[in-house]
Scaffold this motif. Structure first.
Motif, PDB file in Angstrom:
ATOM      1  N   SER A  33       0.803  -1.005   0.111  1.00 33.98           N
ATOM      2  CA  SER A  33       0.085  -0.015  -0.065  1.00 33.98           C
ATOM      3  C   SER A  33       0.653   1.281  -0.236  1.00 33.98           C
ATOM      4  CB  SER A  33      -0.980   0.244   1.034  1.00 33.98           C
ATOM      5  OG  SER A  33      -0.103   0.027   2.481  1.00 33.98           O
ATOM      6  N   GLU A  34       2.075   1.270  -0.042  1.00 30.26           N
ATOM      7  CA  GLU A  34       3.187   2.255   0.048  1.00 30.26           C
ATOM      8  C   GLU A  34       2.899   3.115   1.217  1.00 30.26           C
ATOM      9  OE1 GLU A  34       3.026   4.130  -3.722  1.00 30.26           O
ATOM     10  OE2 GLU A  34       3.559   2.267  -4.884  1.00 30.26           O
ATOM     11  N   ASN A  35       2.831   2.507   2.341  1.00 34.08           N
ATOM     12  CA  ASN A  35       2.636   3.137   3.642  1.00 34.08           C
ATOM     13  C   ASN A  35       3.686   3.050   4.574  1.00 34.08           C
ATOM     14  OD1 ASN A  35       0.184   4.895   3.026  1.00 34.08           O
ATOM     15  ND2 ASN A  35      -1.014   2.979   2.837  1.00 34.08           N
ATOM     16  N   LEU A  36       4.592   2.740   4.329  1.00 33.66           N
ATOM     17  CA  LEU A  36       5.732   2.490   5.388  1.00 33.66           C
ATOM     18  C   LEU A  36       6.069   3.362   6.086  1.00 33.66           C
ATOM     19  CD1 LEU A  36       8.000  -0.026   3.455  1.00 33.66           C
ATOM     20  CD2 LEU A  36       6.842  -0.438   5.291  1.00 33.66           C
ATOM     21  N   PRO A  37       6.192   4.629   5.869  1.00 33.97           N
ATOM     22  CA  PRO A  37       6.254   5.919   6.643  1.00 33.97           C
ATOM     23  C   PRO A  37       5.393   6.015   7.767  1.00 33.97           C
ATOM     24  CG  PRO A  37       6.907   6.446   4.569  1.00 33.97           C
ATOM     25  CD  PRO A  37       6.259   5.214   4.196  1.00 33.97           C
ATOM     26  N   LEU A  38       4.094   5.454   7.357  1.00 34.70           N
ATOM     27  CA  LEU A  38       3.108   5.564   8.444  1.00 34.70           C
ATOM     28  C   LEU A  38       3.227   4.658   9.537  1.00 34.70           C
ATOM     29  CD1 LEU A  38       0.454   7.059   9.009  1.00 34.70           C
ATOM     30  CD2 LEU A  38      -0.739   4.873   7.720  1.00 34.70           C
ATOM     31  N   ASN A  50      14.976  -8.204  15.493  1.00 38.95           N
ATOM     32  CA  ASN A  50      16.173  -8.232  14.562  1.00 38.95           C
ATOM     33  C   ASN A  50      15.512  -9.343  13.538  1.00 38.95           C
ATOM     34  OD1 ASN A  50      18.559  -7.573  13.374  1.00 38.95           O
ATOM     35  ND2 ASN A  50      19.740  -9.403  14.549  1.00 38.95           N
ATOM     36  N   ILE A  51      14.510  -8.680  12.658  1.00 40.48           N
ATOM     37  CA  ILE A  51      13.883  -9.549  11.697  1.00 40.48           C
ATOM     38  C   ILE A  51      14.295  -8.757  10.650  1.00 40.48           C
ATOM     39  CG2 ILE A  51      11.874 -10.321  10.652  1.00 40.48           C
ATOM     40  CD1 ILE A  51      10.340 -10.100  13.650  1.00 40.48           C
ATOM     41  N   ALA A  52      14.580  -9.613   9.409  1.00 36.06           N
ATOM     42  CA  ALA A  52      15.287  -9.048   8.374  1.00 36.06           C
ATOM     43  C   ALA A  52      14.211  -7.994   7.561  1.00 36.06           C
ATOM     44  CB  ALA A  52      15.645 -10.033   7.443  1.00 36.06           C
ATOM     45  N   ALA A  53      12.927  -8.461   7.498  1.00 39.93           N
ATOM     46  CA  ALA A  53      11.939  -7.737   6.601  1.00 39.93           C
ATOM     47  C   ALA A  53      11.732  -6.347   7.451  1.00 39.93           C
ATOM     48  CB  ALA A  53      10.652  -8.503   6.587  1.00 39.93           C
ATOM     49  N   VAL A  54      11.716  -6.523   8.927  1.00 44.90           N
ATOM     50  CA  VAL A  54      11.514  -5.142   9.411  1.00 44.90           C
ATOM     51  C   VAL A  54      12.660  -4.332   9.332  1.00 44.90           C
ATOM     52  CG1 VAL A  54      11.093  -4.113  11.771  1.00 44.90           C
ATOM     53  CG2 VAL A  54       9.759  -6.377  11.069  1.00 44.90           C
ATOM     54  N   ASN A  55      13.865  -4.805   9.485  1.00 42.83           N
ATOM     55  CA  ASN A  55      15.209  -4.031   9.286  1.00 42.83           C
ATOM     56  C   ASN A  55      15.303  -3.410   8.110  1.00 42.83           C
ATOM     57  OD1 ASN A  55      15.876  -4.629  11.942  1.00 42.83           O
ATOM     58  ND2 ASN A  55      17.271  -6.525  11.382  1.00 42.83           N
ATOM     59  N   GLU A  56      14.962  -4.185   6.656  1.00 46.20           N
ATOM     60  CA  GLU A  56      15.119  -3.536   5.416  1.00 46.20           C
ATOM     61  C   GLU A  56      14.143  -2.488   5.441  1.00 46.20           C
ATOM     62  OE1 GLU A  56      14.961  -6.848   3.050  1.00 46.20           O
ATOM     63  OE2 GLU A  56      16.844  -7.557   3.414  1.00 46.20           O
ATOM     64  N   ALA A  57      12.856  -2.521   5.629  1.00 48.25           N
ATOM     65  CA  ALA A  57      11.878  -1.511   5.654  1.00 48.25           C
ATOM     66  C   ALA A  57      12.211  -0.186   6.287  1.00 48.25           C
ATOM     67  CB  ALA A  57      10.454  -1.977   6.196  1.00 48.25           C
ATOM     68  N   GLU A  60      15.054   1.298   4.694  1.00 46.13           N
ATOM     69  CA  GLU A  60      14.606   2.086   3.633  1.00 46.13           C
ATOM     70  C   GLU A  60      13.807   3.405   3.657  1.00 46.13           C
ATOM     71  OE1 GLU A  60      11.147   1.156   0.060  1.00 46.13           O
ATOM     72  OE2 GLU A  60      12.201  -0.609   1.361  1.00 46.13           O
ATOM     73  N   VAL A  61      13.019   3.568   4.773  1.00 43.48           N
ATOM     74  CA  VAL A  61      12.429   4.741   5.016  1.00 43.48           C
ATOM     75  C   VAL A  61      13.260   5.920   5.571  1.00 43.48           C
ATOM     76  CG1 VAL A  61      10.642   5.755   6.547  1.00 43.48           C
ATOM     77  CG2 VAL A  61      10.343   3.574   5.727  1.00 43.48           C
ATOM     78  N   LEU A  62      14.424   5.512   6.454  1.00 41.59           N
ATOM     79  CA  LEU A  62      15.666   6.426   6.585  1.00 41.59           C
ATOM     80  C   LEU A  62      16.177   7.143   5.654  1.00 41.59           C
ATOM     81  CD1 LEU A  62      16.653   4.575  10.006  1.00 41.59           C
ATOM     82  CD2 LEU A  62      15.383   6.337   9.924  1.00 41.59           C
ATOM     83  N   VAL A  63      16.496   6.129   4.638  1.00 41.00           N
ATOM     84  CA  VAL A  63      17.263   6.462   3.488  1.00 41.00           C
ATOM     85  C   VAL A  63      16.164   7.837   2.845  1.00 41.00           C
ATOM     86  CG1 VAL A  63      18.041   5.920   1.074  1.00 41.00           C
ATOM     87  CG2 VAL A  63      18.753   4.603   3.232  1.00 41.00           C
ATOM     88  N   GLU A  64      15.200   7.388   2.559  1.00 41.69           N
ATOM     89  CA  GLU A  64      14.028   8.353   1.986  1.00 41.69           C
ATOM     90  C   GLU A  64      14.166   9.645   2.575  1.00 41.69           C
ATOM     91  OE1 GLU A  64      10.390   6.377   1.403  1.00 41.69           O
ATOM     92  OE2 GLU A  64      11.018   4.863  -0.264  1.00 41.69           O
ATOM     93  N   GLU A  65      14.089   9.405   3.885  1.00 39.41           N
ATOM     94  CA  GLU A  65      13.977  10.632   4.810  1.00 39.41           C
ATOM     95  C   GLU A  65      15.299  11.292   4.978  1.00 39.41           C
ATOM     96  OE1 GLU A  65      11.749   9.498   8.244  1.00 39.41           O
ATOM     97  OE2 GLU A  65       9.933   9.197   7.169  1.00 39.41           O
ATOM     98  N   GLU A  66      16.435  10.645   4.590  1.00 36.63           N
ATOM     99  CA  GLU A  66      17.610  11.579   4.749  1.00 36.63           C
ATOM    100  C   GLU A  66      17.986  11.539   6.208  1.00 36.63           C
ATOM    101  OE1 GLU A  66      17.851  14.971   2.271  1.00 36.63           O
ATOM    102  OE2 GLU A  66      17.546  13.888   0.247  1.00 36.63           O
TER     103      GLU A  66
END
Length: 281
Positions: A33-38, A50-57, A60-66
């Motif tokens: 749904s493209e709502n990860l930042p939410l 320390n779940i891989a899917a959670v860490n990657e998500a 990813e949001v931190l990179v987008e938000e710089e």
């Protein structure tokens, strides 16, 4: 339902049900749904697992938000994610700090050559020197000092010699310094190398030096060959020789007749009786 009608309450719902949820599946649904930042508060609260899917998500949001500081902290605290993929995605990032994080990820995964290459491209020479020292690879360290010689950066050349002292060969340092008029900058390295070589040679001499007790035993050896009066024992210094012993026996047999002894005749021959003296009259 919450995404459509009450998105602001979604985090409370997820956090209250976190023990019963499959976090990887939740991340997958929210990503569609493209709502990860939410759901960043929810991702932060369950990242301790320390779940891989959670860490990657989350990364990813931190990179987008710089948010490079939070990203660096997340990488250090939770390492269960595809680190090489994240590093490759940030190699060409417009911000320098994210490119540094990319180089840092390469270094963590033992890809030292790629890490040094990125640091040199961004002119982050301190990072390059630290990576070369951590690699324990003489080839990477020597290539780095050649790079500094080519760009005429004398200070970084000297700093690399200090930091990567155990990796760089002295003949390479002397040749580069002599060819490029860098003797003054290479001299601290050479002084330290000569000092350590001198200490190692001295230590080797001490280990191989004969002990004083052994030398004393060698000196007392000749004294043990004397009698109580201090005179040396008459011990022949000749080896055992059977031929000389046989010749000595033959010589003794020849000398016996001269001393009044009758030689023994061979077996089977009649012996001549001794002449009898006439009786006294």
């Amino acid at each position: 339902f919450y995404l459509e009608f009450a998105p602001m309450k979604l985090n409370k719902l997820l956090q209250s049900l976190s023990k019963q949820l499959d976090h990887a599946r939740v991340v997958q649904l929210i990503r569609r749904s493209e709502n990860l930042p939410l759901v960043m508060p929810y991702l932060k609260s369950v990242q301790s697992e320390n779940i891989a899917a959670v860490n990657e998500a989350y990364n990813e949001v931190l990179v987008e938000e710089e948010e490079y500081e939070l990203l660096r902290q997340s990488i250090d605290d939770h390492d269960n994610f595809d680190q090489i993929s994240l590093a490759q995605s940030m190699e060409k990032h417009e911000l320098l700090e994210f490119r540094r994080i990319s180089s840092y990820l390469y270094k963590k995964n033992k890809r030292f050559a790629q890490s040094v290459r990125l640091s040199k491209e961004d002119q982050m020479y301190k990072d390059a020197i630290d990576t070369a020292a951590e690699s324990k690879d003489a080839e990477i360290a020597e290539e780095l000092i050649k790079f500094f010689v080519n760009i005429d950066d004398k200070e970084c050349f000297c700093a690399t010699l200090y930091t990567c002292y155990d990796l760089i060969r002295p003949d390479v340092v002397m040749e580069l310094a002599w060819r490029n008029q860098l003797i003054d900058f290479a001299m601290p390295y050479m002084i330290q190398y000569v000092h350590e070589s001198y200490n190692k040679l001295n230590e080797l001499d001490e280990r191989t030096k004969p002990k004083e007790e052994d030398a004393a035993e060698e000196d007392e050896g000749p004294r043990n060959m004397m009698d109580a009066m201090g005179n040396p024992y008459m011990i022949a210094n000749t080896p055992y020789m059977p031929q000389m012993q046989q010749q000595q026996m033959q010589y003794n047999m020849q000398q016996q007749p001269q001393q009044g002894f009758m030689p023994q005749q061979p077996f089977g021959q009649q012996q001549t009786p001794f002449p009898q003296n006439p009786p006294f009259q």
